[in-house]
Design a protein around this motif. Structure first.
Motif, PDB file in Angstrom:
ATOM      1  N   GLN A 130       0.825  -1.213   0.000  1.00 20.64           N
ATOM      2  CA  GLN A 130       0.000   0.000   0.000  1.00 20.64           C
ATOM      3  C   GLN A 130       0.865   1.271   0.000  1.00 20.64           C
ATOM      4  O   GLN A 130       0.574   2.256   0.682  1.00 20.64           O
ATOM      5  N   LYS A 131       1.924   1.240  -0.768  1.00 19.61           N
ATOM      6  CA  LYS A 131       2.800   2.402  -0.897  1.00 19.61           C
ATOM      7  C   LYS A 131       2.897   2.824  -2.357  1.00 19.61           C
ATOM      8  O   LYS A 131       3.942   3.267  -2.836  1.00 19.61           O
ATOM      9  N   GLU A 132       1.770   2.688  -3.050  1.00 18.57           N
ATOM     10  CA  GLU A 132       1.770   2.959  -4.489  1.00 18.57           C
ATOM     11  C   GLU A 132       2.174   4.383  -4.834  1.00 18.57           C
ATOM     12  O   GLU A 132       2.650   4.638  -5.955  1.00 18.57           O
ATOM     13  N   GLN A 133       1.985   5.314  -3.891  1.00 25.32           N
ATOM     14  CA  GLN A 133       2.289   6.709  -4.230  1.00 25.32           C
ATOM     15  C   GLN A 133       3.750   6.883  -4.632  1.00 25.32           C
ATOM     16  O   GLN A 133       4.080   7.726  -5.484  1.00 25.32           O
ATOM     17  N   TRP A 134       4.647   6.076  -4.056  1.00 25.46           N
ATOM     18  CA  TRP A 134       6.064   6.208  -4.390  1.00 25.46           C
ATOM     19  C   TRP A 134       6.346   5.706  -5.802  1.00 25.46           C
ATOM     20  O   TRP A 134       7.162   6.288  -6.523  1.00 25.46           O
ATOM     21  N   TYR A 135       5.669   4.644  -6.188  1.00 21.12           N
ATOM     22  CA  TYR A 135       5.845   4.130  -7.548  1.00 21.12           C
ATOM     23  C   TYR A 135       5.277   5.107  -8.571  1.00 21.12           C
ATOM     24  O   TYR A 135       5.936   5.429  -9.568  1.00 21.12           O
ATOM     25  N   PHE A 136       4.055   5.589  -8.328  1.00 19.83           N
ATOM     26  CA  PHE A 136       3.428   6.527  -9.273  1.00 19.83           C
ATOM     27  C   PHE A 136       4.229   7.829  -9.369  1.00 19.83           C
ATOM     28  O   PHE A 136       4.379   8.400 -10.454  1.00 19.83           O
ATOM     29  N   LEU A 137       4.738   8.283  -8.236  1.00 20.85           N
ATOM     30  CA  LEU A 137       5.552   9.494  -8.223  1.00 20.85           C
ATOM     31  C   LEU A 137       6.832   9.281  -9.041  1.00 20.85           C
ATOM     32  O   LEU A 137       7.247  10.155  -9.821  1.00 20.85           O
ATOM     33  N   SER A 138       7.437   8.112  -8.881  1.00 20.00           N
ATOM     34  CA  SER A 138       8.645   7.785  -9.643  1.00 20.00           C
ATOM     35  C   SER A 138       8.361   7.771 -11.140  1.00 20.00           C
ATOM     36  O   SER A 138       9.170   8.272 -11.945  1.00 20.00           O
ATOM     37  N   CYS A 139       7.224   7.209 -11.517  1.00 19.43           N
ATOM     38  CA  CYS A 139       6.851   7.168 -12.933  1.00 19.43           C
ATOM     39  C   CYS A 139       6.669   8.573 -13.502  1.00 19.43           C
ATOM     40  O   CYS A 139       7.057   8.859 -14.642  1.00 19.43           O
ATOM     41  N   GLN A 140       6.073   9.466 -12.698  1.00 21.95           N
ATOM     42  CA  GLN A 140       5.889  10.850 -13.141  1.00 21.95           C
ATOM     43  C   GLN A 140       7.238  11.530 -13.383  1.00 21.95           C
ATOM     44  O   GLN A 140       7.418  12.226 -14.383  1.00 21.95           O
TER      45      GLN A 140
END
Length: 381
Positions: free
Chosen positions: A284-294
């Motif tokens: 449940q730490k998807e924000q770090w992955y999505f932020l990295s993709c951005q």
């Protein structure tokens, strides 16, 4: 003399350990894509980098047993780690000093025969995860945890870090991260290790020197800086675009991007990006992955920059609950396998690495002897 800043493009040695061919990374001829796809154990990769071939089942079992026997660290080393937790030290400085101490306490550290060198190498490879995990716990006021002989290096490290045996997904992620970082041609820390080895110095000194090189933010230290950047973006009021534009306008380096060798894509990145996606969803730490993709998309479109091995490894380690200032230590825990292989190869080559420099300072100056009386009078005044 033709000058190659940073030895860029200069070939200084021959090796059979690893190579970058047509943007692909090979370990002793094996493509890392295949090693990751087969979920090859990190221990098998260590053997491959040291002996340049895949071990038989019995050879691998014996090798793992040798590692298991050497995983524990002495109370003396634990005491030294405790002392270092009281200082304002970067964890990489602690690792550097502690590895050096292993050589001080090894009565056979100066021996260079094959059996002694093998024992030294096994001890360094096996004890590094234990040292890192012990330090991580000691600085939080927790007691170190003894390794379990039946666990792999990846599983043991996570177990010694938390006190709970990891699940298969965590073990696979940790194992693959170790495999992907195990070696990488003649990078800065490996070159440092080979320079030290070329003087016929001892193995402990060579590894200590390599750790000092890896500490730098332009090498292994970049993954820690990557997570610092992601944390700043996540906590701030600026959008990804605004944050990065300000950074670029100030001509600051964006850690985790660009590579001296790779110009299209770092072949390790895709595996770490996949691990980051899977682990972030599970924790449940998807924000770090999505932020990295951005960040990746914007820098690719804006500057044509490509992520390197450090960029997504930061999210992987964070999802494994590893503190960000330990990220580079995990890099060292993996890369020590390659360092040791290169150290042995360099010693067999028996050639001192001694490049030249191009002098650009003044020439043919005239020396005037210092007036000692005048100097003395000046001191008395």
């Amino acid at each position: 003399m033709e000058i190659h800043k940073g030895l860029d493009g200069v070939v200084v040695s021959e090796t059979k350990i690893s190579s970058i061919v047509e943007n692909q990374l090979l370990f002793a001829g094996f493509n890392i894509d295949d090693l990751v796809a087969e979920n090859v154990q990190y221990e098998e990769v260590i053997y491959l980098l040291w002996y340049l071939r895949i071990p038989t089942n019995q050879e691998l079992a014996d090798f793992k047993q040798d590692l298991a026997v050497q995983m524990s660290i002495s109370e003396t080393i634990v005491t030294c780690l405790k002392i270092q937790t009281r200082q304002n030290l970067h964890p990489m400085s602690v690792l550097r000093s502690t590895i050096s101490l292993l050589g001080v306490f090894d009565p056979n550290a100066e021996e260079t025969d094959l059996i002694s060198t093998y024992k030294q190498s096994i001890a360094l490879q096996a004890k590094m995860p234990t040292i890192i995990a012990a330090y991580a716990r000691l600085r939080k006021g927790l007691d170190p945890i003894e390794p379990k002989a039946e666990l792999s290096i990846a599983a043991n490290f996570l177990y010694m870090l938390t006190g709970t045996e990891p699940d298969e997904i965590q073990i696979t992620a940790m194992n693959q991260a170790l495999v992907l970082h195990a070696d990488h041609d003649l990078n800065a820390s490996t070159f440092t290790a080979r320079v030290c080895a070329s003087t016929l110095s001892d193995v402990y000194s060579c590894i200590t020197a390599a750790i000092g090189s890896l500490k730098g933010p332009l090498h292994g230290g970049a993954n820690e800086r990557v997570f610092d950047m992601l944390t700043e973006i996540n906590a701030g009021n600026l959008s990804v675009e605004e944050y990065l534009n300000q950074k670029l306008d100030r001509k600051e380096k964006v850690m985790g991007f660009g590579h001296r060798v790779y110009k299209t894509e770092d072949p390790r990145k895709k595996h770490l990006k996949k691990l980051a996606k899977e682990l972030s969803a599970l924790t449940q730490k998807e924000q770090w992955y999505f932020l990295s993709c951005q960040v990746e998309r914007y820098l690719k479109d804006k500057k044509g920059l490509i992520p390197n091995v450090d960029f997504y490894s930061a999210t992987v380690y964070h999802c494994l609950d590893i503190d960000s200032d330990l990220f580079t230590l995990i890099f060292a825990m993996s890369r020590v396998s390659g360092w040791l292989g290169h150290i042995h190869e360099q010693k067999e080559e028996d050639c001192l690495i001694r490049p030249r420099s191009h002098y650009v300072g003044p020439k043919h100056l005239s020396y005037s002897k210092i007036d000692t009386e005048l100097q003395s009078g000046g001191m008395e005044a």
